[in-house]
Design a protein around this motif. Structure first.
Motif, mmCIF file in Angstrom:
data_model
loop_
_atom_site.group_PDB
_atom_site.id
_atom_site.type_symbol
_atom_site.label_atom_id
_atom_site.label_comp_id
_atom_site.label_asym_id
_atom_site.label_seq_id
_atom_site.Cartn_x
_atom_site.Cartn_y
_atom_site.Cartn_z
ATOM 1 N N MET A 104 0.843 -1.201 0.000
ATOM 2 C CA MET A 104 0.000 0.000 0.000
ATOM 3 C C MET A 104 0.874 1.245 0.000
ATOM 4 O O MET A 104 1.848 1.322 0.737
ATOM 5 C CB MET A 104 -0.914 0.024 1.224
ATOM 6 N N ARG A 105 0.541 2.193 -0.837
ATOM 7 C CA ARG A 105 1.257 3.468 -0.890
ATOM 8 C C ARG A 105 0.474 4.515 -0.118
ATOM 9 O O ARG A 105 -0.708 4.758 -0.397
ATOM 10 C CB ARG A 105 1.443 3.906 -2.339
ATOM 11 N N GLN A 106 1.125 5.133 0.873
ATOM 12 C CA GLN A 106 0.493 6.164 1.689
ATOM 13 C C GLN A 106 1.321 7.440 1.627
ATOM 14 O O GLN A 106 2.550 7.399 1.555
ATOM 15 C CB GLN A 106 0.369 5.697 3.141
ATOM 16 N N ILE A 107 0.628 8.563 1.666
ATOM 17 C CA ILE A 107 1.275 9.870 1.705
ATOM 18 C C ILE A 107 0.828 10.573 2.985
ATOM 19 O O ILE A 107 -0.358 10.865 3.160
ATOM 20 C CB ILE A 107 0.902 10.742 0.488
ATOM 21 N N VAL A 108 1.768 10.813 3.879
ATOM 22 C CA VAL A 108 1.472 11.531 5.117
ATOM 23 C C VAL A 108 1.655 13.016 4.834
ATOM 24 O O VAL A 108 2.736 13.447 4.412
ATOM 25 C CB VAL A 108 2.385 11.067 6.255
#
Length: 234
Positions: free
Chosen positions: A1-5
């Motif tokens: 999963m790719r997440q951007i904080v």
């Protein structure tokens, strides 16, 4: 999963009163690990900054005078977040400002949620710690995430802190070395010695991020076993 904080700083608290974005900071996680990719831009808001807001983030209009407009970075921002899950603390605030900026440049990009799903860590924290303070500072203290270098709020710095808080809040592991050096906050990097290896033996050494993660894992084991960690015994 790719997440951007992601985190933002603004000229004031209310987008309905014409306040604008002045900083966007974001860090990328892949399968819950930092990739090293970040997005960080200061923006010229073309309006005054409230004194109260400037006291929080320390960013002046003079500093922003030569910075790009939102329209100049919109395509790059959308490309960076596209297809990801955005991890934002009090997401309604940041999304309101991002969507307003997208609207002001013509609306061709749609809304933020048209490009990424959203996870609100404030709602997550309220479920996990009901009745307690759940702002970023309180969560850093509760989850042993070091924020002692944080003199002012900053979008990239806060995104890095939030990434560590999010990982600690959801797995019990934080302080993964996400905080980068900046003008207002610099963390001393530990020099990792490389041990000598036998001649002719090909060995792939761990990189600094892997070594830090390994040490954090040993810290967790030592904490769980009341200070005893067999891997650290000579």
């Amino acid at each position: 999963m790719r997440q951007i904080v992601l985190d933002t700083e603004t000229t004031g608290l209310e987008v309905s009163k014409g306040h604008r974005l002045i900083e966007i900071g974001a860090v990328e996680l892949s399968e819950r690990r930092p990739t090293g990719r970040t997005f960080h831009r200061y923006l010229n808001p073309q309006r005054a900054i409230d004194e109260g807001a400037q006291a929080v983030h320390g960013i002046s209009l003079e500093f922003l005078a030569d910075k790009p407009l939102f329209v100049d970075v919109a395509d790059e921002l959308i490309e960076f977040i596209r297809g990801s899950e955005l991890v934002i603390h009090n997401a309604a605030f940041d999304l309101a400002f991002l969507d307003n900026e997208l609207l002001l440049i013509g609306g061709a990009h749609g809304r933020t949620r048209d490009h990424a799903s959203v996870l609100d860590t404030l709602l997550l924290a309220r479920e996990k710690y009901p009745g307690q303070k759940n702002n970023l500072d309180a969560l850093c203290k509760r989850l042993d995430v070091n924020n002692s270098h944080r003199e002012f709020h900053g979008a990239l710095l806060d995104a890095q802190l939030l990434a560590e808080v999010y990982l600690a809040m959801t797995t019990g592991q934080g302080d993964l070395g996400l905080i980068s050096e900046s003008a207002n906050a610099q963390r001393q990097r530990v020099a990792l010695a490389t041990p000598a290896m036998p001649v002719g033996l090909r060995v792939r050494l761990a990189n600094p991020e892997e070594l830090i993660a390994h040490e954090m894992r040993l810290d967790s084991i030592a904490k769980a076993s009341k200070g005893r960690c067999v891997w650290r015994q000579e």
